[in-house]
Design a protein around this motif. Structure first.
Motif, mmCIF file in Angstrom:
data_model
loop_
_atom_site.group_PDB
_atom_site.id
_atom_site.type_symbol
_atom_site.label_atom_id
_atom_site.label_comp_id
_atom_site.label_asym_id
_atom_site.label_seq_id
_atom_site.Cartn_x
_atom_site.Cartn_y
_atom_site.Cartn_z
ATOM 1 N N ALA A 216 12.494 -7.550 -1.091
ATOM 2 C CA ALA A 216 11.118 -8.037 -0.995
ATOM 3 C C ALA A 216 10.283 -7.137 -0.091
ATOM 4 N N ALA A 217 10.847 -6.726 1.044
ATOM 5 C CA ALA A 217 10.125 -5.862 1.979
ATOM 6 C C ALA A 217 9.808 -4.516 1.339
ATOM 7 N N TYR A 218 10.789 -3.932 0.656
ATOM 8 C CA TYR A 218 10.594 -2.635 0.023
ATOM 9 C C TYR A 218 9.518 -2.706 -1.065
ATOM 10 N N ASN A 219 9.542 -3.777 -1.864
ATOM 11 C CA ASN A 219 8.538 -3.915 -2.919
ATOM 12 C C ASN A 219 7.141 -4.083 -2.335
ATOM 13 N N ALA A 220 7.025 -4.763 -1.195
ATOM 14 C CA ALA A 220 5.728 -4.870 -0.537
ATOM 15 C C ALA A 220 5.253 -3.494 -0.067
ATOM 16 N N LEU A 224 1.786 -1.047 -1.291
ATOM 17 C CA LEU A 224 0.821 -0.334 -0.450
ATOM 18 C C LEU A 224 0.948 1.171 -0.596
ATOM 19 N N TRP A 225 2.165 1.650 -0.786
ATOM 20 C CA TRP A 225 2.347 3.095 -0.966
ATOM 21 C C TRP A 225 1.628 3.599 -2.209
ATOM 22 N N SER A 226 1.517 2.745 -3.232
ATOM 23 C CA SER A 226 0.811 3.173 -4.443
ATOM 24 C C SER A 226 -0.643 3.504 -4.120
ATOM 25 N N THR A 270 -5.002 11.108 2.952
ATOM 26 C CA THR A 270 -3.723 10.402 2.987
ATOM 27 C C THR A 270 -3.358 10.005 4.407
ATOM 28 N N GLY A 271 -3.600 10.910 5.353
ATOM 29 C CA GLY A 271 -3.316 10.592 6.746
ATOM 30 C C GLY A 271 -4.116 9.406 7.242
ATOM 31 N N ALA A 272 -5.372 9.301 6.811
ATOM 32 C CA ALA A 272 -6.210 8.179 7.225
ATOM 33 C C ALA A 272 -5.662 6.856 6.696
ATOM 34 N N LEU A 273 -5.185 6.856 5.438
ATOM 35 C CA LEU A 273 -4.623 5.625 4.872
ATOM 36 C C LEU A 273 -3.319 5.237 5.555
ATOM 37 N N VAL A 274 -2.470 6.226 5.837
ATOM 38 C CA VAL A 274 -1.223 5.937 6.550
ATOM 39 C C VAL A 274 -1.517 5.329 7.908
ATOM 40 N N LEU A 275 -2.481 5.902 8.609
ATOM 41 C CA LEU A 275 -2.843 5.396 9.935
ATOM 42 C C LEU A 275 -3.412 3.983 9.841
ATOM 43 N N PHE A 310 4.267 10.700 2.770
ATOM 44 C CA PHE A 310 3.337 10.868 1.668
ATOM 45 C C PHE A 310 2.268 11.914 1.973
ATOM 46 N N ILE A 311 2.082 12.252 3.239
ATOM 47 C CA ILE A 311 1.211 13.383 3.575
ATOM 48 C C ILE A 311 1.859 14.680 3.085
#
Length: 395
Positions: A216-220, A224-226, A270-275, A310-311
Protein backbone atom coordinates in the motif's frame (compact mmCIF):
# COMPACT_ATOMS: atom_id res chain seq x y z
CA UNK A 1 1.79 2.15 -23.82
CA UNK A 2 5.53 1.68 -24.17
CA UNK A 3 5.21 0.39 -27.73
CA UNK A 4 2.87 3.24 -28.61
CA UNK A 5 5.22 5.80 -27.10
CA UNK A 6 8.20 4.44 -29.04
CA UNK A 7 6.42 4.41 -32.39
CA UNK A 8 4.91 7.81 -31.61
CA UNK A 9 8.34 9.24 -30.82
CA UNK A 10 9.69 7.91 -34.10
CA UNK A 11 6.80 9.59 -35.91
CA UNK A 12 7.37 12.80 -33.96
CA UNK A 13 11.02 12.88 -34.98
CA UNK A 14 10.14 12.20 -38.63
CA UNK A 15 7.56 15.00 -38.57
CA UNK A 16 10.02 17.37 -36.91
CA UNK A 17 12.86 16.56 -39.29
CA UNK A 18 10.51 16.84 -42.28
CA UNK A 19 9.28 20.26 -41.20
CA UNK A 20 12.82 21.40 -40.41
CA UNK A 21 13.92 20.35 -43.90
CA UNK A 22 10.68 21.77 -45.42
CA UNK A 23 9.84 18.32 -46.80
CA UNK A 24 6.03 18.17 -46.55
CA UNK A 25 5.92 14.90 -48.45
CA UNK A 26 7.76 13.20 -45.59
CA UNK A 27 5.40 14.80 -43.08
CA UNK A 28 2.25 13.59 -44.85
CA UNK A 29 3.62 10.10 -45.46
CA UNK A 30 4.53 9.88 -41.79
CA UNK A 31 1.05 10.92 -40.67
CA UNK A 32 -0.75 8.51 -43.00
CA UNK A 33 1.47 5.50 -42.37
CA UNK A 34 1.46 5.98 -38.61
CA UNK A 35 -2.33 6.33 -38.41
CA UNK A 36 -2.90 3.08 -40.30
CA UNK A 37 -0.19 1.19 -38.41
CA UNK A 38 -1.33 2.46 -35.00
CA UNK A 39 -4.94 1.51 -35.68
CA UNK A 40 -4.12 -2.08 -36.60
CA UNK A 41 -1.50 -2.55 -33.87
CA UNK A 42 -3.65 -1.10 -31.08
CA UNK A 43 -6.60 -3.32 -32.00
CA UNK A 44 -4.40 -6.44 -31.87
CA UNK A 45 -2.93 -5.48 -28.48
CA UNK A 46 -6.34 -4.50 -27.08
CA UNK A 47 -7.94 -7.84 -27.92
CA UNK A 48 -4.93 -9.88 -26.79
CA UNK A 49 -4.56 -7.90 -23.56
CA UNK A 50 -8.24 -8.20 -22.72
CA UNK A 51 -8.04 -11.98 -22.63
CA UNK A 52 -4.52 -12.21 -21.15
CA UNK A 53 -5.00 -9.68 -18.32
CA UNK A 54 -5.72 -12.17 -15.47
CA UNK A 55 -2.81 -14.39 -16.47
CA UNK A 56 -0.38 -11.43 -16.52
CA UNK A 57 -1.50 -10.35 -13.07
CA UNK A 58 -1.05 -13.86 -11.69
CA UNK A 59 2.46 -13.93 -13.15
CA UNK A 60 3.18 -10.69 -11.25
CA UNK A 61 2.30 -12.43 -7.97
CA UNK A 62 -0.67 -10.11 -7.44
CA UNK A 63 -2.24 -10.84 -4.03
CA UNK A 64 -5.33 -13.07 -4.52
CA UNK A 65 -7.61 -10.72 -2.57
CA UNK A 66 -7.16 -7.94 -5.18
CA UNK A 67 -6.73 -10.07 -8.33
CA UNK A 68 -10.37 -9.73 -9.42
CA UNK A 69 -10.36 -5.95 -9.03
CA UNK A 70 -7.06 -5.56 -10.86
CA UNK A 71 -8.21 -7.78 -13.74
CA UNK A 72 -11.48 -5.84 -14.12
CA UNK A 73 -9.57 -2.56 -14.28
CA UNK A 74 -6.87 -3.81 -16.66
CA UNK A 75 -9.33 -5.32 -19.14
CA UNK A 76 -11.15 -2.03 -19.64
CA UNK A 77 -7.83 -0.19 -19.94
CA UNK A 78 -6.86 -2.54 -22.77
CA UNK A 79 -10.14 -1.71 -24.53
CA UNK A 80 -9.21 1.97 -24.26
CA UNK A 81 -5.85 1.33 -25.92
CA UNK A 82 -6.83 2.17 -29.55
CA UNK A 83 -8.00 5.62 -28.46
CA UNK A 84 -4.93 6.07 -26.26
CA UNK A 85 -2.59 5.11 -29.13
CA UNK A 86 -4.19 7.41 -31.70
CA UNK A 87 -4.63 10.25 -29.21
CA UNK A 88 -0.99 9.96 -28.19
CA UNK A 89 0.17 9.99 -31.81
CA UNK A 90 -1.84 13.08 -32.74
CA UNK A 91 -0.54 14.95 -29.69
CA UNK A 92 3.05 13.89 -30.34
CA UNK A 93 2.79 14.81 -34.01
CA UNK A 94 1.59 18.28 -33.05
CA UNK A 95 4.52 18.61 -30.65
CA UNK A 96 6.83 17.48 -33.44
CA UNK A 97 5.42 20.34 -35.50
CA UNK A 98 6.26 22.74 -32.69
CA UNK A 99 2.77 23.09 -31.20
CA UNK A 100 2.83 22.05 -27.54
CA UNK A 101 -0.04 24.30 -26.43
CA UNK A 102 -2.86 22.54 -28.31
CA UNK A 103 -2.00 19.03 -26.98
CA UNK A 104 -1.86 20.52 -23.49
CA UNK A 105 -5.34 22.03 -23.84
CA UNK A 106 -6.91 18.80 -25.09
CA UNK A 107 -5.01 16.74 -22.54
CA UNK A 108 -6.37 19.02 -19.81
CA UNK A 109 -9.89 18.52 -21.16
CA UNK A 110 -9.40 14.75 -21.11
CA UNK A 111 -8.02 14.90 -17.58
CA UNK A 112 -11.03 16.91 -16.36
CA UNK A 113 -13.39 14.42 -18.00
CA UNK A 114 -11.46 11.51 -16.48
CA UNK A 115 -11.58 13.02 -13.00
CA UNK A 116 -15.25 13.95 -13.38
CA UNK A 117 -16.38 10.54 -14.60
CA UNK A 118 -14.37 8.61 -11.97
CA UNK A 119 -16.67 9.15 -8.97
CA UNK A 120 -19.79 8.82 -11.12
CA UNK A 121 -18.78 5.48 -12.59
CA UNK A 122 -17.07 4.08 -9.48
CA UNK A 123 -19.84 4.95 -7.00
CA UNK A 124 -22.80 5.25 -9.35
CA UNK A 125 -25.20 8.16 -9.68
CA UNK A 126 -28.89 8.09 -10.57
CA UNK A 127 -29.33 5.70 -13.51
CA UNK A 128 -25.55 5.11 -13.69
CA UNK A 129 -24.74 1.85 -11.86
CA UNK A 130 -21.82 1.59 -9.42
CA UNK A 131 -19.04 -0.19 -11.32
CA UNK A 132 -16.27 -0.14 -8.72
CA UNK A 133 -12.71 0.02 -9.96
CA UNK A 134 -13.79 -0.94 -13.50
CA UNK A 135 -15.60 2.42 -13.54
CA UNK A 136 -12.27 4.19 -13.14
CA UNK A 137 -10.94 2.43 -16.22
CA UNK A 138 -14.14 3.22 -18.13
CA UNK A 139 -13.68 6.89 -17.24
CA UNK A 140 -10.25 6.75 -18.88
CA UNK A 141 -11.75 5.06 -21.94
CA UNK A 142 -14.46 7.72 -22.35
CA UNK A 143 -12.10 10.66 -21.77
CA UNK A 144 -9.57 9.35 -24.31
CA UNK A 145 -12.14 8.81 -27.06
CA UNK A 146 -13.77 12.20 -26.48
CA UNK A 147 -10.36 13.91 -26.49
CA UNK A 148 -9.28 12.11 -29.67
CA UNK A 149 -12.46 12.98 -31.59
CA UNK A 150 -12.34 16.61 -30.41
CA UNK A 151 -8.69 16.98 -31.43
CA UNK A 152 -9.28 15.53 -34.90
CA UNK A 153 -12.21 17.93 -35.35
CA UNK A 154 -9.94 20.81 -34.29
CA UNK A 155 -7.21 19.74 -36.75
CA UNK A 156 -9.61 20.08 -39.68
CA UNK A 157 -11.43 23.15 -38.37
CA UNK A 158 -8.13 25.02 -37.93
CA UNK A 159 -6.72 23.75 -41.26
CA UNK A 160 -3.64 22.45 -39.44
CA UNK A 161 -0.65 21.53 -41.59
CA UNK A 162 -0.78 17.93 -40.29
CA UNK A 163 -4.31 17.22 -41.48
CA UNK A 164 -4.80 15.06 -44.53
CA UNK A 165 -7.02 16.80 -47.08
CA UNK A 166 -9.35 14.81 -49.29
CA UNK A 167 -6.85 14.80 -52.14
CA UNK A 168 -4.20 13.53 -49.68
CA UNK A 169 -6.08 10.45 -48.47
CA UNK A 170 -3.72 8.47 -50.70
CA UNK A 171 -1.23 8.81 -47.85
CA UNK A 172 -3.46 6.55 -45.72
CA UNK A 173 -1.44 3.52 -46.67
CA UNK A 174 1.71 1.89 -45.41
CA UNK A 175 4.70 3.62 -46.96
CA UNK A 176 7.54 1.04 -46.82
CA UNK A 177 10.26 3.61 -46.09
CA UNK A 178 8.31 5.32 -43.29
CA UNK A 179 7.10 2.00 -41.87
CA UNK A 180 10.67 0.71 -41.77
CA UNK A 181 11.77 3.82 -39.87
CA UNK A 182 8.84 3.50 -37.44
CA UNK A 183 9.67 -0.12 -36.68
CA UNK A 184 13.47 -0.02 -36.80
CA UNK A 185 13.75 3.27 -34.93
CA UNK A 186 10.49 3.29 -33.00
CA UNK A 187 10.62 -0.15 -31.45
CA UNK A 188 13.98 0.47 -29.73
CA UNK A 189 12.52 3.66 -28.29
CA UNK A 190 9.47 1.72 -27.17
CA UNK A 191 11.73 -0.97 -25.78
CA UNK A 192 13.31 1.67 -23.55
CA UNK A 193 9.97 2.16 -21.82
CA UNK A 194 9.38 -1.59 -21.86
CA UNK A 195 12.71 -2.04 -20.09
CA UNK A 196 11.56 0.53 -17.53
CA UNK A 197 8.08 -0.98 -17.23
CA UNK A 198 9.34 -4.55 -16.94
CA UNK A 199 11.86 -3.52 -14.31
CA UNK A 200 9.05 -1.80 -12.41
CA UNK A 201 7.00 -5.00 -12.65
CA UNK A 202 9.95 -6.87 -11.20
CA UNK A 203 10.12 -4.28 -8.42
CA UNK A 204 6.41 -4.77 -7.73
CA UNK A 205 7.02 -8.51 -7.42
CA UNK A 206 9.73 -7.77 -4.85
CA UNK A 207 7.49 -5.31 -3.01
CA UNK A 208 4.61 -7.79 -2.96
CA UNK A 209 6.77 -10.08 -0.83
CA UNK A 210 7.08 -7.40 1.86
CA UNK A 211 3.44 -7.54 2.99
CA UNK A 212 0.22 -5.60 2.43
CA UNK A 213 1.30 -2.45 4.30
CA UNK A 214 4.46 -2.06 2.25
CA UNK A 215 2.47 -2.74 -0.95
CA UNK A 216 0.00 0.00 0.00
CA UNK A 217 2.81 2.43 0.88
CA UNK A 218 4.69 1.72 -2.35
CA UNK A 219 1.57 2.21 -4.48
CA UNK A 220 0.92 5.55 -2.77
CA UNK A 221 4.50 6.58 -3.56
CA UNK A 222 4.06 5.40 -7.12
CA UNK A 223 0.99 7.63 -7.53
CA UNK A 224 2.95 10.72 -6.48
CA UNK A 225 6.03 9.67 -8.42
CA UNK A 226 3.95 9.68 -11.59
CA UNK A 227 3.53 13.44 -11.07
CA UNK A 228 7.16 13.96 -10.06
CA UNK A 229 8.25 12.35 -13.35
CA UNK A 230 6.00 14.56 -15.46
CA UNK A 231 8.48 17.46 -15.89
CA UNK A 232 11.17 15.07 -17.14
CA UNK A 233 8.77 13.43 -19.59
CA UNK A 234 7.45 16.80 -20.78
CA UNK A 235 10.88 18.41 -21.14
CA UNK A 236 12.21 15.27 -22.84
CA UNK A 237 9.39 15.32 -25.38
CA UNK A 238 9.91 19.03 -26.00
CA UNK A 239 13.67 18.80 -26.54
CA UNK A 240 13.19 15.81 -28.85
CA UNK A 241 10.83 17.81 -31.08
CA UNK A 242 13.07 20.89 -31.01
CA UNK A 243 16.21 18.86 -31.65
CA UNK A 244 14.54 16.97 -34.53
CA UNK A 245 13.56 20.19 -36.30
CA UNK A 246 17.06 21.60 -35.88
CA UNK A 247 18.60 18.33 -37.08
CA UNK A 248 16.41 18.61 -40.18
CA UNK A 249 17.57 22.20 -40.63
CA UNK A 250 21.18 21.16 -39.88
CA UNK A 251 21.46 23.65 -37.00
CA UNK A 252 23.70 21.65 -34.65
CA UNK A 253 24.45 24.69 -32.52
CA UNK A 254 20.79 24.86 -31.54
CA UNK A 255 20.71 21.12 -30.81
CA UNK A 256 23.44 21.60 -28.18
CA UNK A 257 21.66 24.57 -26.63
CA UNK A 258 18.41 22.58 -26.53
CA UNK A 259 20.11 19.78 -24.60
CA UNK A 260 21.68 22.14 -22.04
CA UNK A 261 18.50 24.11 -21.38
CA UNK A 262 16.46 20.89 -21.21
CA UNK A 263 18.73 19.43 -18.52
CA UNK A 264 18.58 22.66 -16.52
CA UNK A 265 14.78 22.87 -16.62
CA UNK A 266 14.46 19.22 -15.65
CA UNK A 267 16.67 19.70 -12.58
CA UNK A 268 14.74 22.78 -11.50
CA UNK A 269 11.22 21.45 -12.12
CA UNK A 270 11.72 17.88 -10.91
CA UNK A 271 13.76 19.04 -7.95
CA UNK A 272 11.02 21.47 -6.95
CA UNK A 273 8.39 18.70 -6.98
CA UNK A 274 10.61 16.35 -4.97
CA UNK A 275 11.18 19.08 -2.41
CA UNK A 276 7.47 19.94 -2.25
CA UNK A 277 6.38 16.35 -1.63
CA UNK A 278 9.14 15.93 0.95
CA UNK A 279 7.90 18.98 2.87
CA UNK A 280 4.25 17.82 2.91
CA UNK A 281 4.91 14.08 2.73
CA UNK A 282 2.77 13.03 5.71
CA UNK A 283 -0.30 14.92 4.50
CA UNK A 284 0.32 13.87 0.89
CA UNK A 285 0.47 10.16 1.65
CA UNK A 286 -2.43 10.41 4.11
CA UNK A 287 -4.62 11.32 1.11
CA UNK A 288 -4.02 7.85 -0.32
CA UNK A 289 -3.62 5.78 2.82
CA UNK A 290 -5.60 7.53 5.55
CA UNK A 291 -4.03 9.66 8.25
CA UNK A 292 -3.97 6.85 10.85
CA UNK A 293 -2.53 4.14 8.60
CA UNK A 294 0.90 2.77 9.59
CA UNK A 295 1.63 2.64 5.86
CA UNK A 296 2.06 6.44 5.89
CA UNK A 297 5.39 6.21 7.72
CA UNK A 298 6.53 3.43 5.40
CA UNK A 299 5.66 5.61 2.39
CA UNK A 300 7.57 8.56 3.85
CA UNK A 301 10.62 6.34 4.34
CA UNK A 302 10.41 5.07 0.75
CA UNK A 303 10.03 8.60 -0.59
CA UNK A 304 13.00 9.90 1.40
CA UNK A 305 15.33 7.27 -0.09
CA UNK A 306 14.05 6.95 -3.66
CA UNK A 307 12.36 10.16 -4.78
CA UNK A 308 15.45 12.26 -5.53
CA UNK A 309 16.52 9.61 -8.05
CA UNK A 310 13.93 11.05 -10.43
CA UNK A 311 16.13 14.12 -10.87
CA UNK A 312 18.86 11.83 -12.20
CA UNK A 313 16.28 9.96 -14.26
CA UNK A 314 15.17 13.27 -15.79
CA UNK A 315 18.69 14.23 -16.84
CA UNK A 316 19.13 10.83 -18.48
CA UNK A 317 15.73 11.11 -20.20
CA UNK A 318 16.49 14.55 -21.62
CA UNK A 319 19.89 13.50 -23.00
CA UNK A 320 18.33 10.33 -24.40
CA UNK A 321 15.62 12.39 -26.12
CA UNK A 322 18.21 14.63 -27.78
CA UNK A 323 20.40 11.85 -29.16
CA UNK A 324 17.31 9.93 -30.34
CA UNK A 325 16.29 12.96 -32.41
CA UNK A 326 19.01 12.08 -34.93
CA UNK A 327 18.03 8.40 -35.12
CA UNK A 328 20.57 7.11 -32.57
CA UNK A 329 18.11 4.83 -30.76
CA UNK A 330 20.11 1.74 -29.79
CA UNK A 331 22.76 3.20 -27.42
CA UNK A 332 20.14 4.73 -25.06
CA UNK A 333 18.35 1.36 -25.03
CA UNK A 334 21.55 -0.48 -24.16
CA UNK A 335 22.40 2.01 -21.42
CA UNK A 336 18.94 1.78 -19.90
CA UNK A 337 18.97 -2.03 -19.96
CA UNK A 338 22.36 -1.99 -18.27
CA UNK A 339 21.16 0.38 -15.56
CA UNK A 340 17.85 -1.34 -14.89
CA UNK A 341 18.50 -5.05 -15.42
CA UNK A 342 22.23 -5.42 -14.84
CA UNK A 343 22.60 -2.95 -11.95
CA UNK A 344 19.33 -2.06 -10.28
CA UNK A 345 17.45 -5.37 -10.12
CA UNK A 346 20.48 -7.50 -9.17
CA UNK A 347 21.27 -5.00 -6.39
CA UNK A 348 17.71 -5.20 -5.05
CA UNK A 349 17.73 -9.00 -5.11
CA UNK A 350 21.21 -9.54 -3.73
CA UNK A 351 21.05 -6.89 -1.03
CA UNK A 352 17.54 -7.74 0.17
CA UNK A 353 18.97 -10.28 2.60
CA UNK A 354 21.18 -7.58 4.13
CA UNK A 355 19.08 -4.41 3.86
CA UNK A 356 15.57 -5.82 3.76
CA UNK A 357 13.06 -3.71 1.83
CA UNK A 358 15.55 -0.80 1.80
CA UNK A 359 17.48 -2.65 -0.89
CA UNK A 360 14.52 -2.04 -3.21
CA UNK A 361 14.36 1.67 -2.42
CA UNK A 362 18.14 2.25 -2.74
CA UNK A 363 18.11 0.52 -6.13
CA UNK A 364 16.20 3.52 -7.53
CA UNK A 365 19.02 6.11 -7.23
CA UNK A 366 21.60 3.46 -8.15
CA UNK A 367 19.85 2.61 -11.42
CA UNK A 368 19.05 6.22 -12.34
CA UNK A 369 22.60 7.36 -11.57
CA UNK A 370 24.08 4.62 -13.75
CA UNK A 371 21.79 5.54 -16.66
CA UNK A 372 22.61 9.25 -16.34
CA UNK A 373 26.38 8.71 -16.31
CA UNK A 374 26.31 6.39 -19.34
CA UNK A 375 24.16 8.78 -21.37
CA UNK A 376 26.24 11.81 -20.39
CA UNK A 377 29.38 10.02 -21.59
CA UNK A 378 27.70 9.03 -24.86
CA UNK A 379 26.39 12.55 -25.44
CA UNK A 380 29.89 13.95 -24.94
CA UNK A 381 31.96 11.35 -26.76
CA UNK A 382 29.59 9.19 -28.85
CA UNK A 383 28.81 9.35 -32.57
CA UNK A 384 25.09 10.09 -32.26
CA UNK A 385 25.26 13.08 -34.62
CA UNK A 386 26.03 10.74 -37.53
CA UNK A 387 22.84 8.70 -37.11
CA UNK A 388 19.86 9.08 -39.52
CA UNK A 389 16.15 8.25 -39.28
CA UNK A 390 15.81 7.57 -43.03
CA UNK A 391 17.38 8.49 -46.29
CA UNK A 392 16.12 11.74 -47.80
CA UNK A 393 13.58 11.39 -50.55
CA UNK A 394 11.75 13.93 -52.68
CA UNK A 395 8.32 14.80 -51.27
Amino acid sequence: MSVGFGLGMAATILVGQGLGARNMGQVKRTVGTTLVFFTVLSLVIAVGGFFAAPHMLIAMQTPPEILGLAAAYLRVIFLALPAVYLYTFVMMALRGAGDARTPFIFLAISAVLDVGFNPLLILGFGPIPAMGIAGSALATLISQWVGLIAMIFWLYRSRNVLRLRRDEFRYLRLDPQILRALVVKGLPMGLQLIVMSSSMLMMISLVNRQGAMTVAAYNACFQLWSYIQMPAMAVGTAVSSMAAQNVGAKRWDRVGRTAGIGVLYNVLLTGALVLLVTVIDRDAYALFLGADSPAVDIARHIHFIASWSFILFGVAFVLSSVVRATGAVFPPLIFLFTAMWLVRIPFAYLMEAHLGADAIWWSFPLGSGTSMLLLAAYYRFGGWKKARMLESRAG
